[in-house]
Write a protein that holds these residues in place. Structure first.
Motif, mmCIF file in Angstrom:
data_model
loop_
_atom_site.group_PDB
_atom_site.id
_atom_site.type_symbol
_atom_site.label_atom_id
_atom_site.label_comp_id
_atom_site.label_asym_id
_atom_site.label_seq_id
_atom_site.Cartn_x
_atom_site.Cartn_y
_atom_site.Cartn_z
ATOM 1 N N UNK A 141 0.893 -1.192 0.030
ATOM 2 C CA UNK A 141 0.004 -0.114 0.189
ATOM 3 C C UNK A 141 0.958 1.221 -0.115
ATOM 4 N N UNK A 152 -3.093 3.909 -2.897
ATOM 5 C CA UNK A 152 -3.419 2.818 -3.765
ATOM 6 C C UNK A 152 -2.876 1.391 -3.118
ATOM 7 N N UNK A 153 -3.906 0.309 -3.056
ATOM 8 C CA UNK A 153 -3.816 -1.040 -2.349
ATOM 9 C C UNK A 153 -3.371 -1.801 -3.501
ATOM 10 N N UNK A 154 -2.848 -3.042 -3.048
ATOM 11 C CA UNK A 154 -2.378 -4.091 -4.075
ATOM 12 C C UNK A 154 -1.320 -3.754 -5.248
ATOM 13 N N UNK B 148 -8.818 -2.494 -9.365
ATOM 14 C CA UNK B 148 -7.579 -1.790 -9.154
ATOM 15 C C UNK B 148 -7.735 -0.997 -7.559
ATOM 16 N N UNK B 149 -7.589 -1.979 -6.548
ATOM 17 C CA UNK B 149 -8.237 -1.540 -5.231
ATOM 18 C C UNK B 149 -7.460 -0.178 -4.873
ATOM 19 N N UNK B 150 -8.242 0.540 -4.104
ATOM 20 C CA UNK B 150 -7.544 1.854 -3.548
ATOM 21 C C UNK B 150 -8.614 2.454 -2.309
ATOM 22 N N UNK B 151 -7.952 3.317 -1.554
ATOM 23 C CA UNK B 151 -8.858 4.217 -0.788
ATOM 24 C C UNK B 151 -8.670 5.741 -1.159
#
Lengths: 189, 189
Positions: A141, A152-154, B148-151
């Motif tokens: 992350x 941004x994750x992954x 595209x995982x994010x926060x």
């Protein structure tokens, strides 16, 4: 937390030797226009046009050196304009991806596949990875505190003694975060 | 955690009555093409062209009803293509923003300002906000588990009894997350 330089990649193409020769002429060699962050990688002076079923882009930058297979990296926004739906993939994973027509000054190539939306990733030199306890392929992350803050994750870790520390994202991701090449991200460990 | 429906906004324009009449003719009324998530808001059947110093877009959707001032919302990617650099702003905050040329079937308007990149935000009905303890203007975090995982951080809460629950992001943000309208985000409280 470790700070990682950000590189925002615009649409670009990597060429195989065979496709380079078809597009630019037998025996052609690319001209280094500008070194990139990764050792030995460069933006070439040469560009090509890429043509999809719906739209096209002129002057798409070639990145050198040549590779075993031709690969085109576009943003999702670019892909809509072109009229194709490439998957989000790691570089080199081009099985079952769409192709495009590529036009150079001396010829053209109809790619059967090779177009991807690049999965975001961080290049770590082996020494940086060891220092922070990062394994190759680990999902990470990163926090970007640009004009539009996000995490941004992954984010895929890629570790090699041939790599320099750099977070690679595409223009959609850069624009969503409000950052540009040379800004910094914070690795959340 | 509360789930919030996602709405991905493509480039669009809101028109003042004066500009609507200039572009489409005196007394013109917009035709409702499709209701939007917010009560009373709709995508009109009508479109206009927007022209910047570098590029242009045909068929930019008008959103109704008319507003006190004309406002164009584009993604950062769109803005590069147009050749302008609008700030990231909340809707309605158009002081010191760039303009564009807008072309309709009956006339054109040279906007002095009005172009923004919309700041991402969540519309809350007053009852939802009360239930979750959310204040108008509060900055929130939402997690998107798309391709595209994010926060997203600093997501602005907008609370009104005229609103329906919806996270509004633009196409750069939607593409960076790999989500589309109708997907859901998780509000991190």
């Amino acid at each position: 937390m470790p700070l990682i330089p950000i590189g925002v990649s615009a649409r670009h193409i990597h060429l195989s030797k065979e496709d380079l020769f078809t597009l630019f002429g037998e025996g052609y060699e690319l001209t280094n226009f500008k070194d990139l962050s990764q050792p030995g990688q460069y933006a070439a002076q040469e560009t090509v046009a890429i043509v999809g079923p719906r739209g096209q882009f002129e002057k798409v930058r070639i990145l050198g050196p040549i590779r075993p297979q031709t690969q085109i990296e576009v943003s999702r926004t670019d892909a809509f304009s072109l009229g194709i739906h490439p998957p989000v993939r790691e570089s080199g994973q081009i099985a079952d991806t769409p192709g495009l027509r590529v036009i150079g000054p001396q010829g053209e190539v109809n790619l059967e596949n090779g177009v991807i939306v690049a999965a975001r990733h961080i290049h770590f030199h082996t020494s940086d990875a060891a220092k922070w306890g990062i394994q190759d392929k680990q999902l990470l992350r990163v926090q970007l505190r640009g004009e539009r803050p996000l995490i941004f994750e992954d984010v895929i870790a890629r570790v090699s003694d041939q790599f320099a520390l750099d977070l690679h994202i595409d223009t959609d991701e850069g624009n969503a975060a409000g950052v540009k090449t040379g800004d910094q991200a914070e690795l959340l460990l």
